[in-house]
Design a protein around this motif. Structure first.
Motif, PDB file in Angstrom:
ATOM      1  N   ASP A  96     -20.038  91.055  10.153  1.00 51.59           N
ATOM      2  CA  ASP A  96     -19.394  91.469   8.907  1.00 51.59           C
ATOM      3  C   ASP A  96     -17.910  91.101   8.926  1.00 51.59           C
ATOM      4  OD1 ASP A  96     -21.714  92.474   7.842  1.00 51.59           O
ATOM      5  OD2 ASP A  96     -21.270  94.579   8.334  1.00 51.59           O
ATOM      6  N   SER A  97     -17.287  91.312  10.060  1.00 48.84           N
ATOM      7  CA  SER A  97     -15.877  90.985  10.193  1.00 48.84           C
ATOM      8  C   SER A  97     -15.648  89.490  10.049  1.00 48.84           C
ATOM      9  CB  SER A  97     -15.380  91.475  11.563  1.00 48.84           C
ATOM     10  OG  SER A  97     -14.075  91.060  11.792  1.00 48.84           O
ATOM     11  N   LYS A  99     -17.649  87.393   8.464  1.00 52.77           N
ATOM     12  CA  LYS A  99     -17.931  87.055   7.058  1.00 52.77           C
ATOM     13  C   LYS A  99     -16.714  87.312   6.186  1.00 52.77           C
ATOM     14  CE  LYS A  99     -22.918  87.817   6.611  1.00 52.77           C
ATOM     15  NZ  LYS A  99     -23.923  88.682   6.003  1.00 52.77           N
ATOM     16  N   LYS A 100     -16.124  88.495   6.398  1.00 51.34           N
ATOM     17  CA  LYS A 100     -14.943  88.858   5.589  1.00 51.34           C
ATOM     18  C   LYS A 100     -13.794  87.893   5.847  1.00 51.34           C
ATOM     19  CE  LYS A 100     -16.031  93.713   5.041  1.00 51.34           C
ATOM     20  NZ  LYS A 100     -15.726  95.076   5.426  1.00 51.34           N
ATOM     21  N   SER A 101     -13.673  87.502   7.076  1.00 51.16           N
ATOM     22  CA  SER A 101     -12.608  86.541   7.413  1.00 51.16           C
ATOM     23  C   SER A 101     -12.851  85.204   6.751  1.00 51.16           C
ATOM     24  CB  SER A 101     -12.505  86.329   8.927  1.00 51.16           C
ATOM     25  OG  SER A 101     -12.104  87.495   9.566  1.00 51.16           O
ATOM     26  N   LEU A 102     -14.113  84.787   6.712  1.00 48.80           N
ATOM     27  CA  LEU A 102     -14.460  83.499   6.114  1.00 48.80           C
ATOM     28  C   LEU A 102     -14.323  83.538   4.599  1.00 48.80           C
ATOM     29  CD1 LEU A 102     -17.563  82.446   8.239  1.00 48.80           C
ATOM     30  CD2 LEU A 102     -15.270  81.463   8.324  1.00 48.80           C
ATOM     31  N   GLU A 103     -14.588  84.673   4.003  1.00 46.01           N
ATOM     32  CA  GLU A 103     -14.522  84.807   2.558  1.00 46.01           C
ATOM     33  C   GLU A 103     -13.084  84.750   2.050  1.00 46.01           C
ATOM     34  OE1 GLU A 103     -16.590  88.455   1.737  1.00 46.01           O
ATOM     35  OE2 GLU A 103     -18.571  87.537   1.996  1.00 46.01           O
ATOM     36  N   LYS A 104     -12.144  85.057   2.893  1.00 43.09           N
ATOM     37  CA  LYS A 104     -10.744  85.083   2.466  1.00 43.09           C
ATOM     38  C   LYS A 104     -10.184  83.729   2.415  1.00 43.09           C
ATOM     39  CE  LYS A 104      -9.603  89.583   4.250  1.00 43.09           C
ATOM     40  NZ  LYS A 104      -8.827  90.356   5.135  1.00 43.09           N
TER      41      LYS A 104
END
Length: 104
Positions: A96-97, A99-104
């Motif tokens: 999840d972490s 993913k969130k990093s990649l989404e930014k």
């Protein structure tokens, strides 16, 4: 009992008294042997009953040992499963972490 006053008895009375005493002793000996046999039989019965209880106790102790082993095995499996679940949750959190990093 009849020999209480031996000094005052004549010989035939003494002989009869001794014979009576011997008969009484023989009867008492037979009765003692009978009671001894009864006691021996009761001791055998008691020993058999005791053996049955000892066997049952040993059996229950073995059952308890088996149950404790099974419980330990189950507890080990539960601990392993909990550890795997914890690792999975940790991996999910890491994903999840990421993913969130990649989404930014």
């Amino acid at each position: 009992k009849c020999c209480a006053n031996l000094q005052q008895q004549n010989q035939s009375v003494l002989v009869q008294c001794v014979k009576d005493c011997i008969k009484d002793l023989e009867k008492a000996t037979v009765e003692l042997e009978r009671q001894k046999t009864i006691l021996e039989e009761k001791e055998k019965e008691k020993a058999q009953i005791l053996q049955v209880f000892e066997d049952k106790i040993r059996e229950k102790e073995q059952d308890l040992e088996r149950s404790n082993l099974e419980k330990s095995e189950i507890e080990g499996k539960v601990k392993k499963t909990e550890d795997e679940l914890s690792k999975t949750k940790s991996s999910e959190a890491t994903l999840d972490s990421v993913k969130k990093s990649l989404e930014k």
